[in-house]
Design an enzyme around this catalytic site. Structure first.
Site, PDB file in Angstrom:
ATOM      1  N   LYS A 249      -2.957  13.071  -0.005  1.00  0.00           N
ATOM      2  CA  LYS A 249      -4.420  13.069   0.008  1.00  0.00           C
ATOM      3  C   LYS A 249      -4.994  14.484   0.014  1.00  0.00           C
ATOM      4  O   LYS A 249      -4.442  15.378   0.655  1.00  0.00           O
ATOM      5  CB  LYS A 249      -4.921  12.347   1.272  1.00  0.00           C
ATOM      6  CG  LYS A 249      -4.548  10.884   1.344  1.00  0.00           C
ATOM      7  CD  LYS A 249      -5.320  10.092   0.308  1.00  0.00           C
ATOM      8  CE  LYS A 249      -5.285   8.609   0.539  1.00  0.00           C
ATOM      9  NZ  LYS A 249      -6.048   8.116   1.635  1.00  0.00           N
TER      10      LYS A 249
ATOM     11  N   CYS B 219     -10.932  -9.555  32.918  1.00  0.00           N
ATOM     12  CA  CYS B 219     -12.049  -8.740  32.412  1.00  0.00           C
ATOM     13  C   CYS B 219     -12.622  -9.401  31.147  1.00  0.00           C
ATOM     14  O   CYS B 219     -11.891  -9.622  30.167  1.00  0.00           O
ATOM     15  CB  CYS B 219     -11.561  -7.330  32.088  1.00  0.00           C
ATOM     16  SG  CYS B 219     -12.819  -6.355  31.248  1.00  0.00           S
TER      17      CYS B 219
ATOM     18  N   CYS C  55      -8.437  -0.826  32.082  1.00  0.00           N
ATOM     19  CA  CYS C  55      -8.916  -1.825  33.034  1.00  0.00           C
ATOM     20  C   CYS C  55      -7.772  -2.835  33.158  1.00  0.00           C
ATOM     21  O   CYS C  55      -7.357  -3.416  32.153  1.00  0.00           O
ATOM     22  CB  CYS C  55     -10.166  -2.517  32.498  1.00  0.00           C
ATOM     23  SG  CYS C  55     -10.616  -3.935  33.509  1.00  0.00           S
TER      24      CYS C  55
ATOM     25  N   CYS D 107     -14.478  -0.086  35.466  1.00  0.00           N
ATOM     26  CA  CYS D 107     -14.634  -0.671  34.133  1.00  0.00           C
ATOM     27  C   CYS D 107     -16.127  -0.867  33.840  1.00  0.00           C
ATOM     28  O   CYS D 107     -16.841  -1.472  34.646  1.00  0.00           O
ATOM     29  CB  CYS D 107     -13.903  -2.014  34.077  1.00  0.00           C
ATOM     30  SG  CYS D 107     -14.206  -2.905  32.546  1.00  0.00           S
TER      31      CYS D 107
ATOM     32  N   CYS E 109     -16.489  -4.988  33.810  1.00  0.00           N
ATOM     33  CA  CYS E 109     -16.259  -5.876  34.964  1.00  0.00           C
ATOM     34  C   CYS E 109     -16.268  -5.114  36.294  1.00  0.00           C
ATOM     35  O   CYS E 109     -16.060  -5.719  37.347  1.00  0.00           O
ATOM     36  CB  CYS E 109     -14.948  -6.633  34.799  1.00  0.00           C
ATOM     37  SG  CYS E 109     -13.495  -5.578  34.973  1.00  0.00           S
TER      38      CYS E 109
ATOM     39  N   TYR F 266      -7.201   1.936 -15.238  1.00  0.00           N
ATOM     40  CA  TYR F 266      -5.939   2.589 -15.596  1.00  0.00           C
ATOM     41  C   TYR F 266      -4.803   1.808 -14.953  1.00  0.00           C
ATOM     42  O   TYR F 266      -4.886   1.427 -13.780  1.00  0.00           O
ATOM     43  CB  TYR F 266      -5.878   4.026 -15.054  1.00  0.00           C
ATOM     44  CG  TYR F 266      -6.526   5.059 -15.936  1.00  0.00           C
ATOM     45  CD1 TYR F 266      -6.296   5.092 -17.316  1.00  0.00           C
ATOM     46  CD2 TYR F 266      -7.360   6.034 -15.386  1.00  0.00           C
ATOM     47  CE1 TYR F 266      -6.901   6.060 -18.113  1.00  0.00           C
ATOM     48  CE2 TYR F 266      -7.959   7.003 -16.186  1.00  0.00           C
ATOM     49  CZ  TYR F 266      -7.722   6.997 -17.551  1.00  0.00           C
ATOM     50  OH  TYR F 266      -8.313   7.943 -18.338  1.00  0.00           O
TER      51      TYR F 266
ATOM     52  N   SER G 154       0.870  -1.180   0.000  1.00  0.00           N
ATOM     53  CA  SER G 154       0.000   0.000   0.000  1.00  0.00           C
ATOM     54  C   SER G 154       0.909   1.233   0.000  1.00  0.00           C
ATOM     55  O   SER G 154       2.120   1.100  -0.151  1.00  0.00           O
ATOM     56  CB  SER G 154      -0.944  -0.027   1.190  1.00  0.00           C
ATOM     57  OG  SER G 154      -0.209  -0.220   2.357  1.00  0.00           O
TER      58      SER G 154
ATOM     59  N   GLU H 177       0.732  11.184 -10.316  1.00  0.00           N
ATOM     60  CA  GLU H 177      -0.482  10.690 -10.982  1.00  0.00           C
ATOM     61  C   GLU H 177      -1.707  10.911 -10.108  1.00  0.00           C
ATOM     62  O   GLU H 177      -1.607  10.865  -8.878  1.00  0.00           O
ATOM     63  CB  GLU H 177      -0.340   9.193 -11.308  1.00  0.00           C
ATOM     64  CG  GLU H 177      -0.394   8.330 -10.070  1.00  0.00           C
ATOM     65  CD  GLU H 177      -0.194   6.835 -10.321  1.00  0.00           C
ATOM     66  OE1 GLU H 177       0.841   6.489 -10.899  1.00  0.00           O
ATOM     67  OE2 GLU H 177      -1.058   6.066  -9.918  1.00  0.00           O
TER      68      GLU H 177
ATOM     69  N   ASP I 255     -10.284   6.877  -6.943  1.00  0.00           N
ATOM     70  CA  ASP I 255     -11.049   6.261  -5.863  1.00  0.00           C
ATOM     71  C   ASP I 255     -11.629   4.959  -6.420  1.00  0.00           C
ATOM     72  O   ASP I 255     -12.786   4.887  -6.817  1.00  0.00           O
ATOM     73  CB  ASP I 255     -12.165   7.228  -5.434  1.00  0.00           C
ATOM     74  CG  ASP I 255     -12.858   6.751  -4.182  1.00  0.00           C
ATOM     75  OD1 ASP I 255     -12.293   5.898  -3.482  1.00  0.00           O
ATOM     76  OD2 ASP I 255     -13.970   7.222  -3.907  1.00  0.00           O
TER      77      ASP I 255
ATOM     78  N   LYS J 201      -4.777  10.060  -7.935  1.00  0.00           N
ATOM     79  CA  LYS J 201      -5.089   8.824  -7.196  1.00  0.00           C
ATOM     80  C   LYS J 201      -6.583   8.562  -7.327  1.00  0.00           C
ATOM     81  O   LYS J 201      -7.396   9.330  -6.832  1.00  0.00           O
ATOM     82  CB  LYS J 201      -4.681   8.979  -5.733  1.00  0.00           C
ATOM     83  CG  LYS J 201      -4.840   7.703  -4.979  1.00  0.00           C
ATOM     84  CD  LYS J 201      -4.205   7.758  -3.616  1.00  0.00           C
ATOM     85  CE  LYS J 201      -4.353   6.426  -2.930  1.00  0.00           C
ATOM     86  NZ  LYS J 201      -5.742   5.926  -2.941  1.00  0.00           N
TER      87      LYS J 201
ATOM     88  N   GLU K 272      -5.786   0.251 -11.354  1.00  0.00           N
ATOM     89  CA  GLU K 272      -6.978   0.529 -10.559  1.00  0.00           C
ATOM     90  C   GLU K 272      -8.219   0.379 -11.446  1.00  0.00           C
ATOM     91  O   GLU K 272      -8.276   0.958 -12.524  1.00  0.00           O
ATOM     92  CB  GLU K 272      -6.871   1.961 -10.039  1.00  0.00           C
ATOM     93  CG  GLU K 272      -7.779   2.281  -8.922  1.00  0.00           C
ATOM     94  CD  GLU K 272      -7.056   2.361  -7.575  1.00  0.00           C
ATOM     95  OE1 GLU K 272      -7.705   2.477  -6.562  1.00  0.00           O
ATOM     96  OE2 GLU K 272      -5.818   2.297  -7.581  1.00  0.00           O
TER      97      GLU K 272
ATOM     98  N   ARG L 208      -6.420  -6.968  -4.793  1.00  0.00           N
ATOM     99  CA  ARG L 208      -5.243  -6.791  -3.952  1.00  0.00           C
ATOM    100  C   ARG L 208      -5.342  -7.647  -2.692  1.00  0.00           C
ATOM    101  O   ARG L 208      -4.364  -8.178  -2.209  1.00  0.00           O
ATOM    102  CB  ARG L 208      -5.117  -5.312  -3.583  1.00  0.00           C
ATOM    103  CG  ARG L 208      -3.966  -5.046  -2.666  1.00  0.00           C
ATOM    104  CD  ARG L 208      -3.825  -3.571  -2.344  1.00  0.00           C
ATOM    105  NE  ARG L 208      -2.724  -3.407  -1.425  1.00  0.00           N
ATOM    106  CZ  ARG L 208      -2.796  -3.624  -0.129  1.00  0.00           C
ATOM    107  NH1 ARG L 208      -3.926  -3.993   0.409  1.00  0.00           N
ATOM    108  NH2 ARG L 208      -1.745  -3.491   0.640  1.00  0.00           N
TER     109      ARG L 208
END
Ligand code: I6G
Length: 667
Positions: A309, A426, A421, A403, A406, A219, A78, A110, A114, A112, A169, A133
């Site tokens: 991004k 638990c 906790c 908690c 518990c 692509y 990735s 390039e 979706d 990216k 993709e 993938r």
């Protein structure tokens, strides 16, 4: 006649390429249909002349029962993320540091998409396999579905390359998604929230005839092994792939330096809304393959590429209440339950508040109106409270003292943000550990997903990890939602999980600070589970890449009598983690522990260490008992003398490199 059939195949292939890839049709639809009919008639008269690359083979063959798994020959990695100009500059700085150079590289940038990453295998130019993938190592065989995507050639223009593993993709453009969703609304079917879901949902149809009706596009962005062609750069590669008939995005640009990359990011951010398809960022790659090879990859992502991004999509909503979840390690996480809101096509109704410090820092209250954001697939988060909209009924959020599961008193260690906790019994922690053990990040036991594990735990059929291996068909098939088939399926999954790779087993146990990478280090260094049961902190600290926190946690875990008892029960139940020794044995530096001293001329320190690890060796922390060899550069200093006194093997940098390229032997 057979010659005419081959002629028609090629004619139709070229016209299809003109239409779907180049967007430049050379004949009318009617003419295309006539050629296609002629081909169908010849094939009907001579069924044995039908070949896998015939355009008639696109329409979708028989439906499958299930998807089979495909192991990618080389993992599909990735990408790490960047979010702004500073992150891009930091990316370049990291590269230069790693390469130990001041010479700045050039890049390819390039859009990216979706969509969904896939691998296409071409043998002698013919498409023989398409796969998703998946987890990067193992994906699903979607060859029949891939064949229906019109812009993916069934045969390349050149057939002289024995094997080419193409990566790219599959996506759905805006127009395609709108039309599809319109149709689904009319048919009363749920709509796809984004192009990625639409592409994934369309490719994961067992019946390829359904996929064939979906307007999917493709692509290419690269190949699995850059040395499979004669290209020396990403730019040359994309030009070459285009000449083979593969669709290459024409918005991919060459950037002579990082400033050009930054400018291109800003251009694409402006352009994105006018494109025919959705993009969520820009992928930046070092252009030169030789540099890419030197940079290599980390556990999951190459060092030579990054995904920058676009800013996240935001919306406002209200915090209705706050739940407290107890995780696998006892961490208590506050979760905001929100008034459901559409954030960029996804309905969001929960968001993590992380911990008490985060709640205080953002000054969040129950009843607040909040700004939330979602970036791609990332879990939604609360950015801030909209203070102008706060009214007097908004109440402070406090972490409970006990908690919620518990009732054991919670602890917040000094200097840590997390409240925990610490009750080892638990039920919430035990359940989370069991869910993790069976899940993808653990042993990936088929048929034992989160819901099933929760059900078995609630019914007390499994109280602790080894209980999973004690389950009987009779326990399962009578349960709500189960039957004979699902019981058999789960039992087969459990049986298959009895001999996992040791590293996978270790990561599945859920030991704090032991993820996939640390588990790999433990397997490579200690080679058996038994050896880990009495491992010492000192031994662990000698493992390069393993820090103090992890060392303490591992020793605490394995020295606990209840863990030792659990390991005995695992053994009795036939659970035997396996060590992958066969590849290790063949490596040049297996069993060797090296150290570098002095200044190296041909390699940076980071590269040198990486080479040692890639060749099965370890790096010593100093002139220790375990050290087997000291590699000396210029001006080696006192370490050389010390190593000589202790009779350690000494190599020069050149000798080290000659060992690795096989010119001389290590011993
Ligand atoms: O160029 C790319 C586009 C999309 C990629 C990529 C990607 O993942 C969805 N992933 C990798 C690992 C690389 N290039 C190298």
């Amino acid at each position: 006649m057979q010659n005419r059939l081959e002629e028609l195949r090629i004619l139709l292939m070229e016209h299809s390429h003109n239409y779907y890839v180049l967007d430049d049709p050379q004949i009318s639809d009617g003419e295309y249909d006539r050629l296609f009919q002629e081909l169908l008639e010849i094939e009907k008269a001579h069924p044995d002349w039908v070949t896998s690359d015939s355009p008639s083979q696109r329409v979708g063959g028989a439906a499958l029962d299930k998807f089979t798994q495909v192991r990618h020959r080389l993992p599909m990695l990735s990408l790490e993320n960047a979010f702004d100009d500073l992150d891009l500059i930091a990316f370049e700085e990291r590269l230069l540091r790693f390469l130990f150079t001041d010479t700045k590289p050039d890049y390819m940038a390039e859009p990216k998409l979706d969509g969904l990453a896939v691998e296409l295998v071409y043998e002698h130019g013919f498409l023989v396999q398409g796969s998703t993938r998946g987890d990067g190592t193992i994906g699903e065989d979607i060859t029949a579905q891939i064949r229906t995507v019109n812009s993916i050639p069934l045969r390349l223009y050149k057939t002289d390359i024995p094997r080419l593993e193409i990566r790219g993709e599959v996506f759905m453009d805006r127009d395609g998604l709108t039309k599809l969703n319109h149709q689904r609304a009319e048919d009363g079917e749920p709509l796809f929230a984004n192009p990625r879901n639409a592409a994934a949902g369309s490719l994961r149809q067992l019946d390829p005839k359904i996929t064939a009706k979906r307007p999917l596009r493709f692509y290419v962005y690269g190949i699995a092994e850059s040395t499979d062609t004669k290209c020396r750069t990403q730019q040359e590669l994309l030009e070459f792939l285009s000449t083979l008939g593969l669709p290459v995005n024409d918005l991919i640009t060459f950037c002579p330096d990082i400033n050009a990359v930054i400018n291109r990011f800003s251009e694409l951010s402006d352009l994105r809304h006018d494109l025919a398809y959705e993009i969520d960022g820009m992928v930046v790659k070092v252009n030169d393959f030789a540099l890419q090879a030197r940079l290599g990859a980390k556990a999951r992502a190459p060092r030579w590429a990054i995904a920058c991004k676009f800013p996240a999509i935001q919306a406002t909503t209200k915090i209705l209440k706050v739940d407290f979840q107890v995780g696998r390690t006892g961490a208590v996480t506050p979760v905001a339950i929100l008034e459901p809101v559409d954030v960029g096509g996804v309905i969001v109704s929960r968001a993590t508040l992380h911990n008490a410090d985060e709640i205080r820092r953002k000054d969040l209250r129950r009843g607040d109106t909040v700004l939330i954001q979602r970036a791609g697939d990332v879990i939604p988060e609360i950015v801030k409270a909209v203070l102008e909209k706060r009214d007097s009924s908004a109440e402070p959020i406090t972490i409970p003292e006990k908690c919620p599961v518990c009732s054991h008193p919670l602890q917040k260690p000094e200097g840590e943000a997390v409240t925990r906790c610490v009750n080892p019994h638990c039920p919430a922690q035990r359940l989370r550990t069991m869910v993790h053990f069976c899940a993808k990040a653990g042993l990936d036991i088929e048929g034992l997903g989160k819901k099933s594990v929760e059900q078995l735990f609630d019914l007390q059929l499994i109280k602790d990890l080894p209980d999973i291996f004690k389950l009987q068909k009779g326990d399962l098939e009578v349960l709500d939602g189960w039957g004979e088939k699902s019981a058999d399926n789960a039992l087969a999954g459990i049986e298959a999980a009895k001999t996992p790779p040791l590293s996978r087993f270790l990561a599945a146990l859920g030991i704090r600070y032991v993820g996939e990478v640390t588990a790999g280090l433990l397997e490579n260094t200690f080679n058996s589970l038994e050896r880990l049961l009495d491992v010492t902190r000192e031994e662990l600290l000698e493992v390069e890449g393993l820090g103090e926190q992890a060392a303490n946690s591992i020793v605490d875990y394995f020295s606990d009598p209840s863990v030792q008892e659990m390991m005995r029960t695992f053994r009795e139940m036939g659970v035997h983690p396996q060590v992958m020794l066969q590849t290790e044995e063949n490596l040049l530096l297996t069993g060797e522990v090296l150290l570098f001293t002095g200044s190296l001329k041909k390699l940076s320190r980071t590269e040198a260490k990486k080479l040692v690890k890639e060749n099965g060796g370890q790096i010593a922390s100093g002139i220790t008992r375990k050290l087997t060899c000291l590699v000396v550069g210029e001006k080696p200093g006192s370490k050389l003398k010390k190593a000589q006194e202790k009779g350690k093997k000494i190599l020069t940098e050149d000798e080290f490199l000659q060992i690795l390229d096989g010119t001389i032997a290590f011993h």
